[in-house]
Each structure stands twice: as structure tokens, then as C-alpha cells.
Design an enzyme around this catalytic site. Structure first.
Site, PDB file in Angstrom:
ATOM      1  CG  ASP A 151     -25.481  -5.020  60.179  1.00 54.40           C
ATOM      2  OD1 ASP A 151     -25.171  -4.412  61.220  1.00 54.40           O
ATOM      3  OD2 ASP A 151     -25.075  -4.698  59.054  1.00 54.40           O
ATOM      4  CD  GLU A 205     -22.285  -6.888  60.605  1.00 53.63           C
ATOM      5  OE1 GLU A 205     -21.930  -5.972  59.845  1.00 53.63           O
ATOM      6  OE2 GLU A 205     -22.659  -8.006  60.191  1.00 53.63           O
ATOM      7  CD  GLU A 217     -20.174  -2.329  59.084  1.00 53.62           C
ATOM      8  OE1 GLU A 217     -20.490  -1.510  58.198  1.00 53.62           O
ATOM      9  OE2 GLU A 217     -20.895  -3.283  59.424  1.00 53.62           O
TER      10      GLU A 217
END
Length: 381
Positions: free
Chosen positions: A183, A209, A235
Site C-alpha cells: 500500500d 494499492e 478506498e
């Protein structure tokens, strides 16, 4: 059956819980939250709840349409998260009223168990590697980490090498049989993503990510074209319309958050859109037990589900707080990197309301860090 009461609770460490009560005693729970903006979301829930008093809680789609669109101004993280928590609670009520899990109402289960991953972290490469080993020893076969601190728009060789080295040490510690997700939290510029990602290809991450900020989603096609690593994002996308322009860019994994992107109703639609682009679903969820329970209902109902994030022991800082507000924590028992299909009605969990009310007396004012570069300018966190 009618809705008679809507309440919100600020629950440490950084959560917001929602309770919807009906006149026949059925209670539904949701988790509407924007991390660091919990008070704003709670206020939005109060405003939206004005339309729910005396309403039939089982008319979920009609409520979704009215709450999402009936105020003329629509969308954004705060309103979409308030709607998400309400939507979760209404599905919880409907499942409990009918005596079935929510995934049964979404077409029935498509799998017996769902794969999950655990976050690992550490200030040094060795710490990250040790945490990775602990995750594997705990039975996980997939982990996720953030291997960077703050980054400049274009970094030099030393910073790039540090990223590669940290991930190399983690890969060597957990071995080739364990998946590693990475991430980057939107800290890369498009140029930095194109520079760094090809160097990570020998480590074969499961996905990378949010390499760039959601503001630059239109540039994701340039990022995906520069690497063979599967790219994940979502997200900070809050609706199917936000995903409409992202899915054709070549991403491999969509990551809507059940507490941000309109709840179960909207994420089910996002999953179906993603399937049409050969994109897998990995719901974002570094949150509390209600958000995870809602995510798992989707995980067991959609065919293109990949893996589920969860916050148990996240960065070794929250302990077992994910389980503290459940009557039966065994519903989230992780074994061999998976969680079994929940069979309880509604969201499949029973919230310890006494524990929630007790925690809410303490509450929280959680805020994310604000970082600055050495020259004093703002840096992405």
C-alpha cells in the site's frame, strides 16, 4: 415494522457505530465513518435520519435512493459514509427479520470461506520482516505493508532503493508461498509510480494499492501500462460513478470501502461493474467489527471477490479491539488465512451493546498525522 430510533456512538480507537431500532425490537447495526472526521459523519447521519422516522426499514433500495439523491447535493466521503452505515444497519434488520444472513438475500453464497490478510509493519526492514514471520506463524498466507515514509514528487536513488530493499527483506523472510500486498497510500506521483513499480516486479506483489492519489485516477492507465504488477485502488472512491472512469484504466483490483462507498447496496453494484472489466474485488476495511461483518457479506455473495482486509492486530497497536464489542468473537476466527462463512442472521454478528455504550462514554477524537517535507511544505500521509 417501523424505525423508531437512530443513534450513533464514537467508539475508540477511531470508529463510529450506528444503531437503528424498530418498533418490534429488532436492532440493526452499521459503521459509518470517515477516519478523522467521525463527528462530521455523525452529524450527517442525524440529518439523513430525519427521513427514516416511522419508515419501513426493509425498503432498503428506496431508502438508499432517497438518502443518496433526495438532498439535491450528493456524494463525497461524509454523505456517502453516513449513507453506508445506515444501509448496513437496514440490511442487518432485514436479515434478522427473515432469519437469514445478508448474503442469502444477495443471491446466496458463492464460496465456503473467504481469504483474509493481515497488516504488518515496522520502522526498520528487520522489524517488518519479523512482523511478517509472526503473521505467517499465526496462519496467514497473505500480508500487506506500507514500505515508505513521506516521499517527494520525484525521489532519488537512495529513497527508491530503500523501498525495494525493505520489500526484498520482507519477501525473503516470508518466502514465495506468501502473498505480499503493498500500500503506497497515494504517496507516489505518477512519475514516481512509473519509476518504482518496475523495480518491484521480481518480488511479485499480489497487488500495489493506491500508487497515486484518487485525484489522478485518470492517469492510472499510464501507471498500469508501466508495470506487470496488478494495481489496486478504490478506498477513496465513493460510488459506482467514481469507479466508472477507473475500471477501464487497466486496474486489477477494486477496493471500495463498505463504510465509505454507500454500504452493502452500492458495493454490490460496484462489484458487478468490476466483474465486467475482469477486475477483482478486495474490500478496504482497516475499521471495526461492523464494517468487517458487512464486508464479509459481500465477500460471500460476489463471484469476483479476491481477499479481505481486516484490522486485527493492525500494526500491533490496537490489540484485539476488533473483537472487544462482540458477544461471540469466534465469528471472526481466522484459520489458514481464511474466515468461514457467517451463518448468523443479518450481518452475522451480535454486538455487545453494553460494551459499546461504555466505550462511547470515553469516545475519541482520532485524527491522522499531518506530515511536512524538510522544506516545510505539506506531504501526503
Amino acid at each position: 415494522m417501523k424505525i423508531v430510533k437512530v443513534e450513533t456512538f464514537l467508539v475508540p480507537p477511531r470508529w463510529l457505530f450506528l444503531r437503528v431500532e424498530t418498533d418490534d425490537g429488532i436492532v440493526g447495526w452499521g459503521e459509518p465513518i470517515v477516519e478523522g472526521r467521525a463527528e462530521s459523519v455523525a452529524a450527517a447521519v442525524t440529518t439523513l435520519a430525519e427521513r427514516l422516522g416511522g419508515a419501513d426499514p426493509t425498503a432498503i433500495e428506496d431508502h438508499w435512493q432517497v438518502l443518496a439523491k433526495g438532498g439535491f447535493y450528493r456524494g463525497g466521503p461524509v454523505l456517502s459514509s453516513a449513507l453506508a452505515g445506515i444501509d448496513q444497519a437496514l440490511w442487518d434488520i432485514k436479515g434478522k427479520a427473515l432469519g437469514v444472513p445478508v448474503h442469502e438475500l444477495l443471491g446466496g453464497p458463492v464460496r465456503r470461506r473467504a481469504r483474509v490478510y493481515r497488516w504488518v509493519g515496522g520502522n526498520r526492514a528487520a522489524d517488518l520482516a519479523d512482523d511478517g514471520v509472526r503473521a505467517v506463524e499465526a496462519g496467514f498466507d497473505a500480508v500487506k505493508c506500507n514500505p515508505t515514509g513521506q516521499l517527494r514528487h520525484i525521489e532519488g536513488p537512495a529513497a527508491v532503493r530503500e523501498i525495494v530493499d525493505r520489500l526484498t527483506v520482507l519477501r525473503e523472510s516470508v518466502g514465495p508461498a506468501v502473498d505480499i500486498a503493498v500500500d503506497f497510500h497515494g504517496r507516489f506521483s505518477t512519475a514516481m509510480a512509473r519509476r518504482v513499480l518496475p523495480l518491484l516486479e521480481p518480488l511479485m506483489p499480489m497487488f500495489v494499492e493506491e500508487p497515486v492519489l484518487p485525484e489522478f485516477s485518470r492517469d492510472l492507465a499510464r501507471v498500469t501500462a508501466a508495470t506487470s504488477i496488478p494495481i489496486a485502488t478504490g478506498e477513496r472512491l465513493y460510488s459506482r460513478w467514481d469507479f466508472r472512469d477507473v475500471l477501464p484504466t487497466g486496474i486489477a483490483v477494486a477496493q471500495p470501502d463498505l463504510s465509505h462507498a454507500g454500504g452493502i447496496s452500492e458495493v454490490r453494484r460496484i462489484a458487478a461493474m468490476a466483474e465486467a472489466y475482469d477486475v477483482a474485488l478486495a474490500p478496504h476495511c482497516p475499521l471495526g467489527p461492523i464494517a468487517l461483518a458487512a464486508s464479509l457479506q459481500i465477500a460471500f455473495a460476489v463471484p469476483n471477490f479476491l481477499i479481505q482486509e481486516q484490522s486485527l492486530d493492525i500494526h500491533q497497536s490496537h490489540g484485539n479491539q476488533l473483537l472487544d464489542h462482540l458477544v461471540d468473537p469466534a465469528v471472526f476466527r481466522f484459520a489458514d488465512g481464511h474466515v468461514e462463512r457467517p451463518t448468523g442472521p443479518g450481518l452475522g454478528i451480535e454486538i455487545d451493546e453494553t460494551a459499546v455504550r461504555r466505550a462511547a462514554r470515553t469516545g475519541h477524537r482520532w485524527r491522522n498525522s499531518v506530515w511536512r517535507h524538510v522544506d516545510g511544505s505539506f506531504a501526503e500521509w
